[in-house]
Design an enzyme around this catalytic site. Structure first.
Site, PDB file in Angstrom:
ATOM      1  N   TYR A  65      21.181 -23.071  -1.668  1.00 22.08           N
ATOM      2  CA  TYR A  65      21.703 -23.285  -0.320  1.00 22.08           C
ATOM      3  C   TYR A  65      22.349 -22.005   0.219  1.00 22.08           C
ATOM      4  O   TYR A  65      23.144 -21.358  -0.453  1.00 22.08           O
ATOM      5  CB  TYR A  65      22.755 -24.409  -0.314  1.00 22.08           C
ATOM      6  CG  TYR A  65      23.529 -24.445   0.979  1.00 22.08           C
ATOM      7  CD1 TYR A  65      22.925 -24.891   2.151  1.00 22.08           C
ATOM      8  CD2 TYR A  65      24.840 -23.968   1.049  1.00 22.08           C
ATOM      9  CE1 TYR A  65      23.610 -24.880   3.352  1.00 22.08           C
ATOM     10  CE2 TYR A  65      25.536 -23.957   2.249  1.00 22.08           C
ATOM     11  CZ  TYR A  65      24.917 -24.404   3.397  1.00 22.08           C
ATOM     12  OH  TYR A  65      25.588 -24.378   4.580  1.00 22.08           O
ATOM     13  N   GLY A  72      24.288 -25.134   6.820  1.00 27.89           N
ATOM     14  CA  GLY A  72      24.757 -26.419   7.318  1.00 27.89           C
ATOM     15  C   GLY A  72      23.619 -27.402   7.484  1.00 27.89           C
ATOM     16  O   GLY A  72      22.820 -27.630   6.563  1.00 27.89           O
ATOM     17  N   ASN A 321      31.214 -22.503  -0.842  1.00 32.55           N
ATOM     18  CA  ASN A 321      30.136 -23.385  -1.274  1.00 32.55           C
ATOM     19  C   ASN A 321      28.793 -22.654  -1.147  1.00 32.55           C
ATOM     20  O   ASN A 321      28.565 -22.023  -0.118  1.00 32.55           O
ATOM     21  CB  ASN A 321      30.122 -24.651  -0.418  1.00 32.55           C
ATOM     22  CG  ASN A 321      28.975 -25.572  -0.791  1.00 32.55           C
ATOM     23  OD1 ASN A 321      28.869 -25.989  -1.931  1.00 32.55           O
ATOM     24  ND2 ASN A 321      28.102 -25.862   0.156  1.00 32.55           N
TER      25      ASN A 321
END
Length: 520
Positions: A65, A72, A321
């Protein structure tokens, strides 16, 4: 503990890497302390291992990611390996939309310290070179120009932190040598080569809570000093009003043993030279704004330990993250960018601080009004004879105090209850921690203004009481006498009306620098 002193901070060195930082470390860096990143080869290898792990996943054509995907809600969009290295730069650029006031250089330095602390944990997949660059900018006192508005506090402080990321790659503006300048010009002058962000590094820089945490560290530093100052002002108000020191008796407070509340009572008791216990005093009860001061200031004092725990845990966490566990070779997707703990602390702190503004506002009302002040002149005017008719003492200052208090109280609405679903409902619950932190800083400013006015007024009241032969200078404790002497250096007794804005601003500045003698 008093506020971290600016001049002593510049002589300090704060170490980053495999070491927990205190909030005082962040305040020291904000006020000019040097940053020193751990240099051992073991630590450099530990940090670099995260970046190397990201590279190995790319070579395996794995999906990560924010590295091989969009951000997002766009995480289902695949980014080809030929574009992976451009992706971090795009993240920094499309978030360059912040508005509002600009963070002060001190606040920006605190932001840089908090981001460096988080990345130095070694769970963000960034290179050692990136950490070194933040260290270099801090030590050269090159600070990014960061607009304070545009963060919902999850995913972290994306937009304001994009201004730090942009400066690392040589874009947007910095403050250097007291002037706002293009980053590219400053880099050229100092022969600094802009960084080329590696995959994941844009996300690691921006997807965290550094802005709200930085403001929380600075707010905590000011709030703990304010607690001591408000205790001193309460003691001075009691002296000016010929108040009843029995309200702060240690036997009384042993019956309700909140530790912070008892500390406040002890400070005030010491200031009032209260050492004997009444058997059944004919002095009864002062109004709540004097009698209950430990119960009001004590809420902040008792909350400080949990606030410190929340702030310092956030400060020493990896809060982006995904988290990169290079040792075990795991990429772990989660929500550590969520600033709920800082939001709660800031919403709580602004409540407790605004209550102190309200307390002092009520104390001001007592000393100003001849119906309540036990023989002091109206508005604490020091004029005498026929001159009393045209002099108004602290009348307008009291009106100002009421206005500042009202605005402080207005800002206590918790920001964290205003969560808004945003970003195509990917960020459908957010912390609003940065708004809470900004609110708290505003409430602190207003309350410090109230405290500055009260410090001058209570000093005037005590000096008038001494002049009336109702209080003996020699009965004052050395610490209270020192506060009065400090005020006297700046502020001549108010006998004829004069504009007080300059002295009020000067007194606020000295509060924010922790220069006044306070309870300890």
């Amino acid at each position: 503990m008093t506020q971290t002193n600016q001049s002593s901070s510049k002589d300090m060195i704060v170490h980053f890497g495999h070491r927990a930082l205190s909030l005082e470390d962040v305040v020291a860096v904000a006020k000019g302390a040097k940053a020193k990143l751990k240099e051992s080869s073991d630590y450099q290898s530990y940090i670099q291992k995260g970046a190397d792990f990201i590279d190995s996943l790319l070579s395996e054509e794995g999906v990560v990611y924010g590295v091989t995907t969009g951000y997002g809600d766009s995480c289902t969009v695949t980014v080809g390996l030929d574009l992976v290295h451009e992706l971090p730069l795009h993240l920094t650029r499309f978030h360059g939309c912040g508005l509002g006031e600009i963070l002060s250089p001190m606040q920006s330095r605190a932001v840089m310290a908090c981001r460096l602390s988080s990345l130095a944990v070694g769970k963000s997949g960034v290179s050692y070179e990136l950490l070194q660059r933040i260290e270099t900018l801090l030590n050269l006192n090159i600070t990014p120009v960061i607009p304070e508005e545009g963060s919902v506090g999850a995913s972290g402080d994306l937009t304001p932190l994009s201004y730090l990321a942009a400066v690392l790659v040589g874009e947007r503006d910095v403050i250097y040598q007291g002037k706002r300048q293009p980053t590219a010009d400053v880099y050229a002058e100092l022969n600094i080569t802009p960084l080329k962000l590696r995959p994941k590094e844009g996300l690691a820089l921006m997807n965290g809570t550094a802005v709200m945490t930085a403001l929380a560290c600075l707010a905590y530093d000011r709030a703990q000093y304010l607690s001591r100052l408000a205790s001193r002002i309460t003691a001075m108000a009691s002296l000016a009003l010929k108040g009843n020191s029995n309200h702060f008796d240690d036997i009384l407070f042993a019956a309700k043993p909140h530790p912070g509340q008892n500390k406040i009572a002890a400070w005030i008791r010491e200031d009032l030279n209260h050492h004997e216990h009444p058997r059944n005093s004919d002095r009864l009860q002062d109004r709540y704004s004097i009698r209950c001061a430990p119960h009001i200031i004590g809420v902040l004092q008792d909350a400080l330990p949990f606030m410190r725990q929340f702030i310092e845990t956030e400060l020493n966490s990896a809060n982006d993250n995904p988290i990169v566990d290079a040792e075990g070779e795991h990429i772990l997707h989660g929500g550590h960018f969520y600033g709920g703990h800082i939001a709660f602390v800031m919403d709580s702190m602004k409540n407790t601080v605004a209550n102190i503004a309200d307390l002092i506002d009520r104390q001001m009302a007592l000393v100003m009004d001849p119906k309540f002040n036990n023989g002091l002149p109206a508005n604490l005017s020091g004029s005498t004879g026929a001159r009393q008719a045209i002099n108004h003492g602290f009348k307008a200052v009291q009106i100002g105090v009421s206005a500042w208090t009202a605005e402080a109280l207005k800002n206590t609405m918790p920001a964290s209850v205003f969560s808004r679903s945003t970003e195509c409902h990917n960020q459908d619950k957010v912390s609003m921690g940065t708004i809470a932190a900004r609110d708290c800083m505003r409430v602190l400013q207003l309350t410090e203004q109230v405290a500055a006015a009260a410090l001058l007024a209570m000093s005037q009241g005590i000096n008038l009481r001494i002049a009336q032969g109702e209080l003996c200078q020699s009965s004052l404790t050395p610490s209270v006498a020192k506060t009065l002497e400090q005020v006297k250096v700046d502020f001549e007794l108010l006998t004829e009306d004069r504009p007080l804005e300059p002295i009020l601003r000067q007194t606020v500045d000295k509060i924010q620098q922790g220069q006044w003698e306070v309870c300890s």
